[in-house]
Design a protein around this motif. Structure first.
Motif, PDB file in Angstrom:
ATOM      1  N   SER A  76       0.827  -1.207   0.000  1.00 55.70           N
ATOM      2  CA  SER A  76       0.000   0.000   0.000  1.00 55.70           C
ATOM      3  C   SER A  76       0.862   1.259   0.000  1.00 55.70           C
ATOM      4  O   SER A  76       0.522   2.249  -0.641  1.00 55.70           O
ATOM      5  N   HIS A  77       1.980   1.226   0.721  1.00 53.60           N
ATOM      6  CA  HIS A  77       2.943   2.327   0.729  1.00 53.60           C
ATOM      7  C   HIS A  77       4.226   1.847   1.406  1.00 53.60           C
ATOM      8  O   HIS A  77       4.304   0.690   1.828  1.00 53.60           O
ATOM      9  N   GLY A  78       5.217   2.733   1.508  1.00 57.77           N
ATOM     10  CA  GLY A  78       6.548   2.307   1.887  1.00 57.77           C
ATOM     11  C   GLY A  78       6.920   2.433   3.345  1.00 57.77           C
ATOM     12  O   GLY A  78       8.115   2.546   3.647  1.00 57.77           O
ATOM     13  N   HIS A  79       5.976   2.390   4.256  1.00 55.87           N
ATOM     14  CA  HIS A  79       6.310   2.489   5.674  1.00 55.87           C
ATOM     15  C   HIS A  79       6.637   1.121   6.271  1.00 55.87           C
ATOM     16  O   HIS A  79       6.168   0.078   5.807  1.00 55.87           O
ATOM     17  N   TYR A  80       7.444   1.173   7.321  1.00 53.21           N
ATOM     18  CA  TYR A  80       8.027   0.008   7.994  1.00 53.21           C
ATOM     19  C   TYR A  80       6.999  -1.060   8.357  1.00 53.21           C
ATOM     20  O   TYR A  80       7.261  -2.251   8.217  1.00 53.21           O
ATOM     21  N   ASP A  81       5.818  -0.624   8.824  1.00 52.38           N
ATOM     22  CA  ASP A  81       4.807  -1.581   9.268  1.00 52.38           C
ATOM     23  C   ASP A  81       4.019  -2.182   8.106  1.00 52.38           C
ATOM     24  O   ASP A  81       3.089  -2.962   8.327  1.00 52.38           O
ATOM     25  N   HIS A  82       4.399  -1.832   6.876  1.00 51.97           N
ATOM     26  CA  HIS A  82       3.737  -2.386   5.690  1.00 51.97           C
ATOM     27  C   HIS A  82       4.713  -3.113   4.770  1.00 51.97           C
ATOM     28  O   HIS A  82       4.294  -3.938   3.959  1.00 51.97           O
ATOM     29  N   VAL A  83       6.003  -2.801   4.885  1.00 45.11           N
ATOM     30  CA  VAL A  83       7.000  -3.427   4.008  1.00 45.11           C
ATOM     31  C   VAL A  83       8.042  -4.237   4.775  1.00 45.11           C
ATOM     32  O   VAL A  83       8.891  -4.899   4.170  1.00 45.11           O
ATOM     33  N   GLY A  84       7.985  -4.209   6.092  1.00 43.32           N
ATOM     34  CA  GLY A  84       9.068  -4.762   6.903  1.00 43.32           C
ATOM     35  C   GLY A  84       9.331  -6.242   6.712  1.00 43.32           C
ATOM     36  O   GLY A  84      10.471  -6.694   6.814  1.00 43.32           O
ATOM     37  N   GLY A  85       8.294  -7.039   6.461  1.00 41.41           N
ATOM     38  CA  GLY A  85       8.477  -8.470   6.321  1.00 41.41           C
ATOM     39  C   GLY A  85       8.766  -8.929   4.911  1.00 41.41           C
ATOM     40  O   GLY A  85       8.965 -10.132   4.670  1.00 41.41           O
ATOM     41  N   THR A  86       8.831  -8.002   3.973  1.00 37.82           N
ATOM     42  CA  THR A  86       8.892  -8.376   2.560  1.00 37.82           C
ATOM     43  C   THR A  86      10.177  -9.083   2.158  1.00 37.82           C
ATOM     44  O   THR A  86      10.148 -10.115   1.480  1.00 37.82           O
ATOM     45  N   ARG A  87      11.316  -8.534   2.547  1.00 34.65           N
ATOM     46  CA  ARG A  87      12.581  -9.109   2.084  1.00 34.65           C
ATOM     47  C   ARG A  87      12.704 -10.582   2.464  1.00 34.65           C
ATOM     48  O   ARG A  87      13.050 -11.426   1.625  1.00 34.65           O
ATOM     49  N   ALA A  88      12.418 -10.893   3.711  1.00 31.11           N
ATOM     50  CA  ALA A  88      12.518 -12.289   4.154  1.00 31.11           C
ATOM     51  C   ALA A  88      11.501 -13.160   3.426  1.00 31.11           C
ATOM     52  O   ALA A  88      11.804 -14.301   3.040  1.00 31.11           O
ATOM     53  N   LEU A  89      10.308 -12.617   3.224  1.00 32.50           N
ATOM     54  CA  LEU A  89       9.266 -13.391   2.560  1.00 32.50           C
ATOM     55  C   LEU A  89       9.628 -13.670   1.104  1.00 32.50           C
ATOM     56  O   LEU A  89       9.362 -14.766   0.586  1.00 32.50           O
ATOM     57  N   VAL A  90      10.256 -12.709   0.448  1.00 37.42           N
ATOM     58  CA  VAL A  90      10.718 -12.924  -0.922  1.00 37.42           C
ATOM     59  C   VAL A  90      11.762 -14.038  -0.963  1.00 37.42           C
ATOM     60  O   VAL A  90      11.762 -14.899  -1.854  1.00 37.42           O
ATOM     61  N   GLU A  91      12.656 -14.029   0.014  1.00 38.57           N
ATOM     62  CA  GLU A  91      13.687 -15.063   0.061  1.00 38.57           C
ATOM     63  C   GLU A  91      13.086 -16.449   0.292  1.00 38.57           C
ATOM     64  O   GLU A  91      13.611 -17.459  -0.187  1.00 38.57           O
ATOM     65  N   LEU A  92      11.950 -16.491   0.991  1.00 38.09           N
ATOM     66  CA  LEU A  92      11.293 -17.765   1.275  1.00 38.09           C
ATOM     67  C   LEU A  92      10.419 -18.254   0.121  1.00 38.09           C
ATOM     68  O   LEU A  92      10.238 -19.461  -0.053  1.00 38.09           O
ATOM     69  N   THR A  93       9.874 -17.326  -0.670  1.00 35.08           N
ATOM     70  CA  THR A  93       8.857 -17.699  -1.658  1.00 35.08           C
ATOM     71  C   THR A  93       9.221 -17.377  -3.104  1.00 35.08           C
ATOM     72  O   THR A  93       8.636 -17.959  -4.014  1.00 35.08           O
ATOM     73  N   GLY A  94      10.116 -16.397  -3.312  1.00 34.72           N
ATOM     74  CA  GLY A  94      10.394 -15.945  -4.663  1.00 34.72           C
ATOM     75  C   GLY A  94       9.327 -15.021  -5.215  1.00 34.72           C
ATOM     76  O   GLY A  94       9.305 -14.743  -6.427  1.00 34.72           O
ATOM     77  N   ALA A  95       8.442 -14.539  -4.363  1.00 35.38           N
ATOM     78  CA  ALA A  95       7.354 -13.669  -4.804  1.00 35.38           C
ATOM     79  C   ALA A  95       7.882 -12.378  -5.416  1.00 35.38           C
ATOM     80  O   ALA A  95       8.943 -11.873  -5.028  1.00 35.38           O
ATOM     81  N   LYS A  96       7.141 -11.828  -6.364  1.00 30.57           N
ATOM     82  CA  LYS A  96       7.446 -10.540  -6.958  1.00 30.57           C
ATOM     83  C   LYS A  96       6.835  -9.440  -6.090  1.00 30.57           C
ATOM     84  O   LYS A  96       5.758  -9.601  -5.515  1.00 30.57           O
ATOM     85  N   THR A  97       7.527  -8.304  -6.013  1.00 28.47           N
ATOM     86  CA  THR A  97       7.072  -7.214  -5.154  1.00 28.47           C
ATOM     87  C   THR A  97       6.627  -6.015  -5.984  1.00 28.47           C
ATOM     88  O   THR A  97       7.210  -5.707  -7.019  1.00 28.47           O
ATOM     89  N   LEU A  98       5.587  -5.343  -5.502  1.00 26.53           N
ATOM     90  CA  LEU A  98       5.032  -4.179  -6.190  1.00 26.53           C
ATOM     91  C   LEU A  98       4.822  -3.049  -5.195  1.00 26.53           C
ATOM     92  O   LEU A  98       4.356  -3.282  -4.061  1.00 26.53           O
ATOM     93  N   ILE A  99       5.141  -1.813  -5.622  1.00 26.67           N
ATOM     94  CA  ILE A  99       4.927  -0.635  -4.787  1.00 26.67           C
ATOM     95  C   ILE A  99       4.784   0.582  -5.688  1.00 26.67           C
ATOM     96  O   ILE A  99       5.279   0.578  -6.832  1.00 26.67           O
TER      97      ILE A  99
END
Length: 275
Positions: A76-99
């Motif tokens: 939804s936007h780039g604040h810590y409480d909305h993007v904080g878990g993304t990097r680890a989750l990408v490493e676990l799933t390979g998901a593509k990220t959008l912002i």
């Protein structure tokens, strides 16, 4: 009631639950996250705090889904409480990220504007977004097509999202979420501290006026207090026989009205004037 500031915001657990067909709440009280089942993979809307990622994964599994099937993480936007878990989750799933494109440098750490410092945290979980969103973009996967609408103000790259689902009653409903409604990031102290333009306030007002024209039957909150996610979720879990409290065509307009009242209070406050 959750205190305005707490040392461990990720500990405020909420039971995961189904909001409507294909849409589930998997976050916490202080860090919302929603899972969308498209029938051809999963979309995660916001990743919450990095410290809460373990619970998001557990919540997804508890609902019967495999978190490794997340194909996209939509922010939804780039604040810590909305993007904080993304990097680890990408490493676990390979998901593509959008912002939203203007928030790209929030996510990759080039700009120190993620609100982490205001929460007495450090943002270490930087990532380079795969897809930069612009007004009118559509993310399609399986049976879901999400329309992305720019809603600058809370951050320059705040995005709102809208998509249709077919509920159990056979009716089609439009699901909508505003990407960021807080006025904390357009107050004088924050703007002056980081040299940000006061025009973000006018951007906020204009985006609210535009959002008012959207038809939303099921409003999902960027934070639980936007739409009483916690109260409605408890009702769904404890009284599934009752009508779905999230199906409410008046909730969106009422929320936009509250947001407009909040931003106008900031704009009209003499202590908040530029200079």
């Amino acid at each position: 009631m959750i205190p305005e500031r707490c040392d461990t915001p990720w500990t405020y657990y909420m039971e995961p639950f189904r909001i409507c067909e294909g849409v589930y709440f998997v976050g916490s009280y202080t860090g919302s996250a929603h899972l969308i089942d498209t029938g051809d993979g999963l979309i995660l809307l916001d990743s919450s705090y990095p410290q809460y990622l373990y619970q998001i994964i557990a919540n997804i599994q508890k609902l019967g889904f495999d978190f490794r099937n997340i194909k996209y993480i939509l922010h939804s936007h780039g604040h810590y409480d909305h993007v904080g878990g993304t990097r680890a989750l990408v490493e676990l799933t390979g998901a593509k990220t959008l912002i939203g494109e203007p928030d790209r440098d929030y996510a990759n750490g080039k700009l120190p504007l993620t609100w982490a410092k205001e929460l007495d945290r450090e943002y270490y979980e930087m990532f380079e977004p795969d897809i930069l969103l612009h007004d009118g973009d559509v993310l399609s996967l399986g049976r879901i097509s999400i329309r992305c609408v720019a809603a600058p103000g809370h951050t320059p790259g705040t995005m709102s999202f809208f998509f249709d689902i077919v509920e159990k009653d056979g009716k089609t409903y439009t699901v909508g979420t505003h990407g960021g409604a807080g006025v904390n990031s357009v107050k004088k102290d924050f703007l002056d501290r980081y040299g940000l333009p006061y025009s973000l306030r006018e951007d906020y007002v204009k985006s609210l006026e535009r959002m008012r024209n959207e038809k939303v039957d099921i409003f999902i909150g960027n934070h639980v207090w936007n739409n009483d996610t916690d109260i409605k979720g408890k009702q769904i879990l404890e009284h599934p026989e009752l009508p779905n409290p999230f199906i409410d065509p008046t909730a969106w307009g009422n929320f936009i009205d509250r947001c407009m009242k909040n931003i106008m209070a900031v704009i009209n406050d003499p202590a908040e004037q530029e200079g």
